[in-house]
Scaffold this active site. Sequence first.
Site, PDB file in Angstrom:
ATOM      1  N   ASP A  32       0.839  -1.189   0.000  1.00  0.00           N
ATOM      2  CA  ASP A  32       0.000   0.000   0.000  1.00  0.00           C
ATOM      3  C   ASP A  32       0.884   1.252   0.000  1.00  0.00           C
ATOM      4  O   ASP A  32       1.928   1.286   0.645  1.00  0.00           O
ATOM      5  CB  ASP A  32      -0.886  -0.026   1.254  1.00  0.00           C
ATOM      6  CG  ASP A  32      -1.764   1.203   1.361  1.00  0.00           C
ATOM      7  OD1 ASP A  32      -2.659   1.360   0.520  1.00  0.00           O
ATOM      8  OD2 ASP A  32      -1.539   2.008   2.294  1.00  0.00           O
TER       9      ASP A  32
ATOM     10  N   GLU B 138       1.520  -0.415  -4.961  1.00  0.00           N
ATOM     11  CA  GLU B 138       0.521   0.586  -5.341  1.00  0.00           C
ATOM     12  C   GLU B 138       1.228   1.888  -5.696  1.00  0.00           C
ATOM     13  O   GLU B 138       1.661   2.640  -4.823  1.00  0.00           O
ATOM     14  CB  GLU B 138      -0.463   0.838  -4.195  1.00  0.00           C
ATOM     15  CG  GLU B 138      -1.587   1.778  -4.620  1.00  0.00           C
ATOM     16  CD  GLU B 138      -2.260   2.496  -3.464  1.00  0.00           C
ATOM     17  OE1 GLU B 138      -3.332   3.080  -3.708  1.00  0.00           O
ATOM     18  OE2 GLU B 138      -1.720   2.507  -2.339  1.00  0.00           O
TER      19      GLU B 138
END
Length: 512
Positions: free
Chosen positions: A212, A248
């Site tokens: 993330d 990401e």
Amino acid sequence: MRVLLLLVAVGLCQAQYNPNTQPGRTSIVHLFEWRWADIAQECERYLAPNGFGGVQVSPPNENIVITNPNRPWWERYQPISYKICSRSGNENEFRDMVTRCNNVGVRIYVDAVVNHMCGSMGGTGTHSTCGSYFNTGSRDFPAVPYSAWDFNDGKCHTASGDIENYGDMYQVRDCKLSSLLDLALEKDYVRSTVAAYMNRLIDMGVAGFRLDAAKHMWPGDIRAFLDKLHDLNTQWFSAGTKPFIYQEVIDLGGEPITGSQYFGNGRVTEFKYGAKLGTVLRKWNGEKMAYLKNWGEGWGFVPSDRALVFVDNHDNQRGHGAGGASILTFWDARLYKMAVGFMLAHPYGFTRVMSSYRWPRYFQNGADINDWVGPPSNSDGSTKSVPINPDTTCGDGWVCEHRWRQIRNMVIFRNVVDGQPFSNWWDNGSNQVAFGRGNRGFIVFNNDDWYMNVDLQTGLPAGTYCDVISGQKEGNSCTGKQVHVSSDGKANFQISNSDEDPFVAIHVDAKL
């Protein structure tokens, strides 16, 4: 220069681009906010029998409990510690899920939130999913432990301490993202602590990680903690197997931080994919499906073997992340099924299917002010189990797009055509297109406003095939449309623009 090239080569050798799925399983599904117990069941009863390769799970670590608004989905992206303790379940339930899914050949990929801890306004107390104490003011997270030494407050040079300019790569990587306390990943203690968390998960049997907010970490810092990771558990993986890494990185162009800067660590999430595909299928800006002939790198995307692709994800289906209003979601079911069908038929990238829950959308000035709403919940705040209806769909607000016949059957299609070349492209210059995958599969779309009646070269062996969009092969018959391929490989396709699903897909395993 020679030393630099050598270092790059070593980095690429260590990088992990292989999803570690079992042979013949080519897609994963994000079971967003599902409980571990439900995922374990879903692996056994549905994902394994239908050829899904793995599951991306929501962050499993302890997070802050937010009550204003009440229990939003994004609280799970605000860590308090690395204890396995969330509203999806406890550590024993997590271990049971990983074991049961691996035992039926379905891999688990953890959404790893390691760029930051919770928001700077999180306060002081034990309002966390395991009850661990924390103090955001003093940057004290004793359950890790992290202290003020472990954060980037001194490195960020903006007045607010937050990212204020995405054109400044130092701000983007050294300042707080949305006021989330930014970890100092250049420090070996922080790197080792992150690696220890990930290694615990690897040792349990996890196959890889979504990193993330990777865009907000320096690529070299990511490399440093990845270098500390264990090989995968040899109970399910061959010795020496590295965890799958996909990062990401929202890169729509125009910013100094690009996806390519992260290739040395693993794959990256190609956000341009869903944004562009949505624009094409919505026919915005004069876009046509005919233009998809050179889809992939030809559209400026990252190389196929570096891309993790998706039509939508948990962020941008809510208008966050990237792509804005062009992103197709389950709310636009007809176009969404076409987009996912196209993605799963096309050879570009490694594919991830979304599986969502509904929320009560409420638009003000074009923005959904309910986009924060968390998963279907019981009165005590616990997440509801996912009930399966007699028709195999899900209830209680769970959407379960991965169980939609059209999407499930295209996951199977992708497995059947794996390794076959992109072939036999056809278009009408507008929004009717078709293409094959060697001699194993063929798909046809009609996104025009008129009837389609055309004879096309499929590249498939002669015979009668079941369309896997309107139905499928069951026994010696088709539950939907049939397609007859003649000895020269040609077939007639008729698709009404008013069909519920204006596309047809056939493959060799659906031949009568």
